[in-house]
Design a protein around this motif. Structure first.
Motif, PDB file in Angstrom:
ATOM      1  N   LEU A 154     -36.358  10.433 117.831  1.00  0.00           N
ATOM      2  CA  LEU A 154     -37.449  11.267 118.320  1.00  0.00           C
ATOM      3  C   LEU A 154     -38.664  10.442 118.756  1.00  0.00           C
ATOM      4  N   GLY A 155     -38.774   9.207 118.256  1.00  0.00           N
ATOM      5  CA  GLY A 155     -39.804   8.311 118.778  1.00  0.00           C
ATOM      6  C   GLY A 155     -39.529   7.966 120.230  1.00  0.00           C
ATOM      7  N   HIS A 156     -38.255   7.650 120.531  1.00  0.00           N
ATOM      8  CA  HIS A 156     -37.865   7.379 121.914  1.00  0.00           C
ATOM      9  C   HIS A 156     -38.004   8.634 122.771  1.00  0.00           C
ATOM     10  N   VAL A 157     -37.651   9.782 122.205  1.00  0.00           N
ATOM     11  CA  VAL A 157     -37.783  11.052 122.928  1.00  0.00           C
ATOM     12  C   VAL A 157     -39.244  11.285 123.315  1.00  0.00           C
ATOM     13  N   ALA A 208     -45.777   9.827 113.949  1.00  0.00           N
ATOM     14  CA  ALA A 208     -45.647  10.790 115.048  1.00  0.00           C
ATOM     15  C   ALA A 208     -46.908  10.810 115.902  1.00  0.00           C
ATOM     16  N   VAL A 209     -48.057  10.786 115.246  1.00  0.00           N
ATOM     17  CA  VAL A 209     -49.328  10.792 115.976  1.00  0.00           C
ATOM     18  C   VAL A 209     -49.504   9.491 116.750  1.00  0.00           C
ATOM     19  N   GLY A 210     -49.152   8.356 116.132  1.00  0.00           N
ATOM     20  CA  GLY A 210     -49.324   7.061 116.787  1.00  0.00           C
ATOM     21  C   GLY A 210     -48.508   6.935 118.057  1.00  0.00           C
ATOM     22  N   VAL A 211     -47.224   7.289 117.980  1.00  0.00           N
ATOM     23  CA  VAL A 211     -46.366   7.160 119.158  1.00  0.00           C
ATOM     24  C   VAL A 211     -46.770   8.169 120.227  1.00  0.00           C
ATOM     25  N   THR A 212     -47.235   9.352 119.829  1.00  0.00           N
ATOM     26  CA  THR A 212     -47.685  10.344 120.803  1.00  0.00           C
ATOM     27  C   THR A 212     -48.938   9.861 121.523  1.00  0.00           C
ATOM     28  N   ALA A 213     -49.857   9.262 120.781  1.00  0.00           N
ATOM     29  CA  ALA A 213     -51.084   8.741 121.389  1.00  0.00           C
ATOM     30  C   ALA A 213     -50.776   7.621 122.374  1.00  0.00           C
ATOM     31  N   ALA A 214     -49.921   6.687 121.948  1.00  0.00           N
ATOM     32  CA  ALA A 214     -49.593   5.555 122.819  1.00  0.00           C
ATOM     33  C   ALA A 214     -48.900   6.021 124.091  1.00  0.00           C
ATOM     34  N   SER A 215     -47.938   6.929 123.950  1.00  0.00           N
ATOM     35  CA  SER A 215     -47.199   7.388 125.130  1.00  0.00           C
ATOM     36  C   SER A 215     -48.065   8.222 126.061  1.00  0.00           C
ATOM     37  N   ALA A 216     -49.111   8.865 125.515  1.00  0.00           N
ATOM     38  CA  ALA A 216     -50.007   9.659 126.361  1.00  0.00           C
ATOM     39  C   ALA A 216     -50.752   8.793 127.370  1.00  0.00           C
ATOM     40  N   THR A 217     -50.935   7.502 127.057  1.00  0.00           N
ATOM     41  CA  THR A 217     -51.637   6.619 127.997  1.00  0.00           C
ATOM     42  C   THR A 217     -50.840   6.411 129.281  1.00  0.00           C
ATOM     43  N   MET A 244     -40.847   1.506 123.640  1.00  0.00           N
ATOM     44  CA  MET A 244     -39.525   1.777 123.070  1.00  0.00           C
ATOM     45  C   MET A 244     -39.077   0.627 122.177  1.00  0.00           C
ATOM     46  N   LEU A 245     -39.454  -0.599 122.526  1.00  0.00           N
ATOM     47  CA  LEU A 245     -39.161  -1.736 121.646  1.00  0.00           C
ATOM     48  C   LEU A 245     -39.929  -1.606 120.330  1.00  0.00           C
ATOM     49  N   THR A 246     -41.151  -1.091 120.395  1.00  0.00           N
ATOM     50  CA  THR A 246     -41.941  -0.882 119.180  1.00  0.00           C
ATOM     51  C   THR A 246     -41.295   0.162 118.280  1.00  0.00           C
ATOM     52  N   PRO A 273     -51.467   0.431 114.932  1.00  0.00           N
ATOM     53  CA  PRO A 273     -50.307  -0.426 115.238  1.00  0.00           C
ATOM     54  C   PRO A 273     -49.867  -0.339 116.699  1.00  0.00           C
ATOM     55  N   TRP A 274     -50.151   0.773 117.349  1.00  0.00           N
ATOM     56  CA  TRP A 274     -49.711   0.963 118.726  1.00  0.00           C
ATOM     57  C   TRP A 274     -50.622   0.284 119.731  1.00  0.00           C
ATOM     58  N   LEU A 275     -51.736  -0.272 119.234  1.00  0.00           N
ATOM     59  CA  LEU A 275     -52.575  -1.063 120.126  1.00  0.00           C
ATOM     60  C   LEU A 275     -51.903  -2.386 120.490  1.00  0.00           C
ATOM     61  N   ILE A 276     -50.951  -2.837 119.660  1.00  0.00           N
ATOM     62  CA  ILE A 276     -50.275  -4.109 119.959  1.00  0.00           C
ATOM     63  C   ILE A 276     -49.484  -4.032 121.271  1.00  0.00           C
ATOM     64  N   PRO A 277     -48.549  -3.075 121.442  1.00  0.00           N
ATOM     65  CA  PRO A 277     -47.863  -3.008 122.746  1.00  0.00           C
ATOM     66  C   PRO A 277     -48.806  -2.691 123.898  1.00  0.00           C
TER      67      PRO A 277
END
Length: 468
Positions: free
Chosen positions: A91-94, A134-143, A184-186, A438-442
């Motif tokens: 679901l992270g990839h989704v 869930a919040v972290g990956v959603t925030a990063a992908s929103a960019t 996706m690698l993250t 953590p999502w600031l790294i990618p």
């Protein structure tokens, strides 16, 4: 100049909205200096919004709202589950793939976070994922929303920098793909670290169906190209391919083919010269209405009215910021602030890579405190002369500025994506901020690569002869 900048900072610190702070500081400067006629204020406000490219703003906002109320987000999510839900940390990839697809429709990070985010976070919570992840990956992908075309920040930047908006749209494709791969690698790293499995069973039928839908969408432009190569007129070839696609979709009732066609229609139409980026926004609205009212029949009159009023409210807010920022930016120019900053930076360094580092730091800082539209309107007149003087392509710099400002949307005190996700997830702003860290790294790795490897941004526009 000192009155203008200091009064703006004071008004921001005491909590006034950024548009009011810019307008208030501009009026104070005009009153104190007495060097600018009052009528100039009205003239600058009108000229700030009297722009054909700005017409794209309300139409892209409306298209995103219509996609949300028409249930397109649910179809995108189901398609992404079928495509990558079987992977570890599925679901992270989704979440990421769903954002990539929705980015080709909405053009804004906030629409992505508010639309798909509510579905994605709830689904990840139901499958046992930590709310913070869930919040972290959603925030990063929103960019990805404003990087993958279409993009509202690109429209504003193109208008301010006098740069082709179509070239900016095409330039965002490869950086968007690169950012998607890093995210996706993250997710894969976290899945391996926490020993997560998949969220849906691997099913050849489900995966085959999703792959088939992708192939059908990719076959559309390929088929048009082959017909044109055989001497068929582009208009007739496109019409024939489109009628065939509609017939197949009605016959087999694909879940997401029509939604996936949105970026193909927009980018293809601009590339073939059928419509400008502004007209592409109108095409996006027409397509959204067709999907909601005709194809899926999921749009009601009540929802349509709500989407229209939401669009009016958001558009008014954006254009108020543009009008206030146009006065502020004009005063910065007339008071020689831009020239003074240019001279100061050139006195420090004339190296392109050092300037890009300083510009990144400045835009990142500004993006944490000022709305994206206002930041672009203020910073472009200041930084663009330096960009041109140092031989940096303005299209490349537009990607750099936009990505920096998207990262700013994830940070307090004014990060709108941060507040939207905090409300959806029912986390405090502090916990939401920690979840995003953590999502600031990618995101930073992507920013560094896009900044110092210009070909990631410029290869496609050059290939299509959109820039030299």
């Amino acid at each position: 100049m000192l009155i203008l900048i200091v009064s703006f900072l004071i008004l921001m610190i005491i909590g006034l909205p950024v548009a009011v702070a810019m307008a208030g500081s501009s009026l104070l400067f005009i009153f104190v200096s007495g060097s600018v006629p009052d009528v100039v204020v009205a003239q600058r406000m009108i000229s700030g919004v009297e722009s054909f490219p700005l017409l794209a703003v309300p139409f892209f906002i409306l298209a995103g709202n219509l996609m949300n109320i028409a249930g397109i987000t649910g179809r995108i999510y189901d398609f992404a589950v079928a495509l990558v839900g079987w992977m570890r940390g599925g679901l992270g990839h989704v979440n990421i793939i769903g954002s990539v697809i929705f980015s080709g429709m909405s053009g804004t990070a906030i629409a992505d976070a508010a639309g798909l985010g509510s579905i994605e976070i709830k689904a990840m919570q139901d499958h046992g994922y930590d709310t913070e992840f869930a919040v972290g990956v959603t925030a990063a992908s929103a960019t990805l929303g404003p990087i993958i075309p279409p993009s509202l920040p690109f429209v504003i930047y193109g208008m301010m920098a006098n740069v082709s908006i179509g070239a900016l749209f095409v330039a965002g494709i490869l950086p968007g793909i690169f950012m998607t791969a890093l995210m996706m690698l993250t997710v894969a790293y976290f899945a391996r670290k926490n020993n997560w499995g998949s969220d849906v069973a691997f099913d050849w039928k489900r995966l085959g169906g999703a792959t088939l839908e992708i192939l059908i969408v990719l076959a559309f432009p390929l088929g048009v190209w082959l017909l044109v190569e055989r001497g068929v007129s582009p208009n007739l070839a496109t019409l024939g391919a489109f009628v065939l696609l509609l017939a197949l979709d009605w016959k087999f009732n694909f879940s997401a083919v029509m939604a996936l066609m949105t970026p193909v229609i927009l980018i293809g139409g601009m590339t073939m010269g059928w419509f400008t980026p502004t007209e592409a926004a109108v095409a996006a609205v027409i397509w959204a209405l067709f999907l909601g009212l005709v194809r899926y029949r999921s749009m009601t009159l009540k929802n349509l009215v709500k989407a229209s009023f939401d669009t009016i409210e958001t558009t008014a807010s954006v254009l108020f910021i543009v009008t206030a920022a146009s006065i502020f930016a004009w005063l910065l120019t007339t008071t020689q602030a831009a020239q003074a900053l240019t001279a100061w930076i050139l006195s420090i360094t004339s190296e392109k890579w050092v300037f890009l580092l300083l510009a990144n730091l400045l835009i990142l800082f500004v993006g944490c405190f000022i709305d994206t539209t206002a930041a672009i309107t203020i910073l472009v007149p200041i930084l663009l002369p330096l960009v041109l003087k140092l031989g940096i392509d303005p299209v490349h710099f537009g990607l750099i500025m936009t990505l920096n400002l998207m990262v700013g949307l994830l940070h307090p005190p004014l990060g709108m994506v941060l507040f939207v996700l905090a409300r959806i997830s029912k986390l405090s702003v502090e916990r939401t901020t920690v979840a995003i860290l953590p999502w600031l790294i990618p995101l930073m790795l992507a920013l560094i690569a896009i900044t110092y490897i210009p070909s990631i941004t410029l290869w496609l526009p050059k290939y299509f002869d959109m820039i030299k």
